[in-house]
Design an enzyme around this catalytic site. Sequence first.
Site, PDB file in Angstrom:
ATOM      1  N   SER A 254      29.052  44.098  49.169  1.00 53.07           N
ATOM      2  CA  SER A 254      28.350  43.949  47.910  1.00 53.07           C
ATOM      3  C   SER A 254      27.953  42.509  47.578  1.00 53.07           C
ATOM      4  CB  SER A 254      29.206  44.497  46.768  1.00 53.07           C
ATOM      5  OG  SER A 254      30.389  43.741  46.618  1.00 53.07           O
TER       6      SER A 254
ATOM      7  N   SER B 212      33.322  43.414  51.249  1.00 53.12           N
ATOM      8  CA  SER B 212      32.177  42.885  50.503  1.00 53.12           C
ATOM      9  C   SER B 212      31.943  41.382  50.635  1.00 53.12           C
ATOM     10  CB  SER B 212      32.303  43.239  49.022  1.00 53.12           C
ATOM     11  OG  SER B 212      31.932  44.581  48.822  1.00 53.12           O
TER      12      SER B 212
ATOM     13  N   LYS C 151      29.138  34.869  42.199  1.00 53.12           N
ATOM     14  CA  LYS C 151      28.742  36.274  42.212  1.00 53.12           C
ATOM     15  C   LYS C 151      28.746  36.778  40.772  1.00 53.12           C
ATOM     16  CE  LYS C 151      30.054  40.699  44.455  1.00 53.12           C
ATOM     17  NZ  LYS C 151      31.028  41.348  45.364  1.00 53.12           N
TER      18      LYS C 151
END
Lengths: 485, 488
Positions: free
Chosen positions: B152, B176, B77
Site C-alpha cells: 500500500s 506494504s 505516508k
Amino acid sequence: MSSAASNEWGQWEVVIGLEIHAQLATRSKIFSGASTAYGAEPNTQTSVVDIALPGVLPVLNKEAVHMAVKFGMAIKAEVADRSVFDRKNYFYPDLPKGYQISQFDLPIVGPGTIDIELESGETKTIGVTRAHLEEDAGKSLHEDYAGMTGIDLNRAGTPLLEIVSEPDMRSAKEAVAYMKKIHTLVQYIGICDGNMQEGSFRCDANVSVRPKGQEEYGTRAELKNINSFRFVERAINIEVERQIDLIEDGGEVVQETRLYDSVKNETRSMRSKEEANDYRYFPDPDLLPVVITEEYRQQVRAELPELPEQKQKRFMEELGLSAYDAGVITASLALSSYFDTVAEKTGDAKLSANWITGELSARLNREEIDIADAAVDAGAFALLLSRIKDNTISGKIAKDVLDAMWKGEGSADEVIESKGLKQITDTGAIEAFVDEVIANNPSQFEELKGGKDKMMGFFVGQVMKMSKGKANPAQVNELIRQKMK
Amino acid sequence: MYHTKSVTELSAMLQAGEVSSVELTRYFLDRIKNSDEKLNSFITVCEEQALAQAKECDERLKAGNAPALTGVPVAHKDIFCTDGVKTSCASKMLDNFISPYDATVVTNMRAAGVVMLGKTNMDEFAMGSSNETSYYGAVKNPWNLKAVPGGSSGGSAAAVAARLAPAATGTDTGGSIRQPAAFCGITGIKPTYGRVSRFGMIAFASSLDQAGPMGQSASDCALLLNAMAGFDEKDSTSIEKAVPDYSADLDKPLDGLRIGLPKEYFAHAEGGMNAEVEAIIKTALDQYKAMGAELVEIELPNSALSVPVYYVVAPAECSTNLSRFDGVRYGYRCEDPKDLNDLYTRSRGEAFGEEVQRRIMVGTYALSSGYYDAYYLKAQQLRQLISDDFKNAYEKVDVIMAPATPETAFNIGEKSDDPISMYLSDIYTIAVNLAGIPAMSIPVGFSDGMPVGMQIIGNHFEEARLLNVAHKYQQQTDWHTTLPEEFK
C-alpha cells in the site's frame, strides 16, 4: 407486594441475578488521560482517544486495575493472573469507536461471594460470578435538539467495574439487600463514590420465574439501567407480576431486554433476542493482557481498609453496641463515619448509636435523603447529645431541639437558649412543682402510697408538664418517692 | 544535483552549511511540482509548512548541535496523522479530515529535524498491493508509467524512486513497505512489531501494522529508523527496549554470516516465482557467498498457510478498526440521512471503496458468532505455527533471504478485478508480519527494465543486522543508485 418473600408469589419462585455497574473513582479515564469529573459542559472532557480519532490507541489506567483487584480481594474472589480486554462491537452514536473495550472470556475478578441479611435475620450467601473492567459509553441527548440527537462524550471511557452475580436471589428484597451490600462495600474500599443520581452505581436485573420445585430456570428478561434501590425493587416486582400473569394466561416469556419506566411503573421491551447484536467479541490487539502477580495481590490485600462486617463485629465487641445498631451503622460508610465522629465527640458510643439509628435515621427515612444530605452534621449532632449527657436537657427535650436544628434554627445550644429549654436541676424548684402536683391530686397520691405503682407515671408526667418538660426526670422521681415516705 | 544525493550525504551538506534546508526543501518541492503529475505519488504537498519548518531548521543548524537529520526533507505516508494537515488515508471517508494531532512517528521525526514535504498516496486505508484502491487515483511506477508501484505504500515508494523526496515513511501490514520498495527499486525496512509506535498511524490490522522508513539505501534507512524507533507510552504494544544506533554496525564484515534460504520459496516456489526474478536473486545470493556468507537451506513448513491466515486476521481486525468511521463525529457523512441506520449505511457505503468494504465484510463474517472459532481463533493458532517456523529457522541461521515478490511490477488494471491474484502478490512478505519479525527489501537487479527486490528477514529486534547485511551488498552494487530514465 409486602408479604413475606416465601409466599409472595404463590406457587411461583422468582430468580434474580444482578449485573452491577460501579463507576470506578479514578481521576482519569480507563484508557485516556481525560478527567472523569461529573457535570462538565458537553464534550469538554474528551481527549483524542475518547472521541476515537483515527490512529489513537488506548492505554490502560493502572489505578482502575488496582481498584478492580481491591474489589476482588474484598469479596475473597479469585483475581486472575492474566486477564484480557476484548472488543465488544456494535454501532451507536455515543460509542465513538464502534466497539466497547470490555473483558469477555478472561475477566480480572473471578468467583467470589457476598453475604446478605434476610428480613428473617438469617444470612444468605450470594455468589458473585465475576467482575470485569470496561469503559462506559457517552450519552445521547435526544431532548434538546429538534429532529437531531446531541452526543456528549464526557462519560465515554469512564472506567466501570461490572459485577455479575449468580442467579441466587429469590425476591426483589434480596436483590436490593445484595445491591446495597455491594454499594456499601465499594464505598468502604474507596473504589466508587456510590452516587446513584449521577449514575456512578447502577444495575441491570435478570429476572425469571419458575414453578416452585422446578429445577431449570424460566426464560429471563433483562431489565436495563436501574439507578435506585427503590426502582430495583419496584422494577423487579412489576416484571415478576408481568411474567406470572403472562404464563398464567397461557403465554410465554421471551428472552429480551426491557426498560423500566419509573413514571408509569412498568417495564417495556427494548429488543428481543433475535434483534440482539452479535457483538463479535475478540481480544483487543491494542492492549496487552493484564498480568497480576501474587506479590501485587498481597500488597493490595494489605491495603484493604476495615470492611463493613469487620467493623460491625468491632462495634459490638469493643463499643458494646447491639447487633442491630452496629449493623445499621456499618451498612453505610457515610453513616458509620457520622457515627465515628459523634461517638468520639460525645465519648458515649451507645447513646450515639441509639440516637443515630433512632431519631436521625427516622428523619432521613422520612425525607428520603442520604446521610450526606442530613440537615445536621455530625459535629452539631454530637453537641446535642452532649447536652443530654451533661443534664442540660432531657432526652425528650432533645428531640424537640433536634427538630429545631433540622429546620435550621441554629446549634443545640442556640436552640436551648432561645427557647429556654434548659433542664431544671435545682432541687428546690422541682420540689415546688412536686408539692403543687401532690396538693392538687390528693386522692391519686393516696393511691400511689397505697401501692398503685402506675400512679408514679401520672405524677412524673404532671410535674414534667408543669415544668414544660424541663425538670430533670430522675430528680422528679426521687423527690416523689421521698414525699411518699 | 540534490536529488541524486542520499539522506546521509544531504545531512552532511546541511551540517557543513553547503546547502540550506530552505534551498533543499524548495528544490524538492519544485521537483514534485514538475514531475508528480506523471506519478500521482502525493495526496497533499505542504509547501508553506515545509518552507517554514525548513527555515526553523536552518536556524537550528546555524545555532549548532542540530540533530543529524535536521533540515532533510521527507514525505510521510498519508496514514500518519499530521497536526493541521489533511490526513486522508487515501479514502473519501477522510477527504475532509484535518488531524488535530501528530502521530508519534511524525513527532519523533520532527524532533530529529526532518522537514515534511507532504503526504504520499497509498491504497485506501492501506488495503491493497498496487495503490489502485486510492480515492485519489492510482500511483504510477517511475520505471514504467503503465505499471503499478505496488502498495500500500506506493506513493512513498514512487516518490523516493523518482527522487521527488530523498526518503519517506511507510507502513507494512502484509508487505506494504517491502513490496512497493521492490517494485520501485528502493530500500525499505519493516521493523519488529512494537519497535516503532503505532500511535497516530491509522490502524488497518493492529496486530500486524508496523511503520518503517523507505529510502534510497540501507544506510539512509538506518538514519531514519534511528529517528522513528522507540518505546511510546501512548502505544501499549510498543516495546520498552533501548534503540541501538542502527548506523553503527553498517560496515561489519559478513564473514560467517549464515543465510537461510526457505526451500518453500525457491525451486518449486509457492506463488510461482518468475524464472528471471529467481535468477536475479540467485546472483545476489552468490555475491553474498563471495562476501563470506554461508547459504543454508531451511524449511518454513507452514508458509503456505500465511496468505489464508493473513486474510482472516487482517480483515477481522480491520472490520472493527474501521467501525469508528461512522459519519457521526468527523469524516464523510451522507446527505440528508433518513435515520440513524441510513446515516451509517450510506456514509460508509458511499465513502469506503470496494476493497475496503470487501475486507470489512470478510472480517465481520470471520468474527461472527458461530464462525469465530473456525476462522479467527483457528487463524491465531496457525499464526503461532508460522511464528514457530521462523523461531526454529533462527536456531540455524542469522538471516533469511527470499524474493520480495513473485514477479516485477504488474500493469495498472491487470489484477484489479481479481482480488485473489492480487492477494498472492504478497505471498513472500505476509508471514513476516504474522510472526512480528523485521524484514527489508533491497533492489538486486532488473528484469525487463523493472526492478527486482530481495527480502532479508531477521529475528526479533535484529534490524541492525539486516541493515548491515543490506549495506554491505549496496557497497558493492549500484542497483540502488540507478534512477529511472524520466527522473534522472
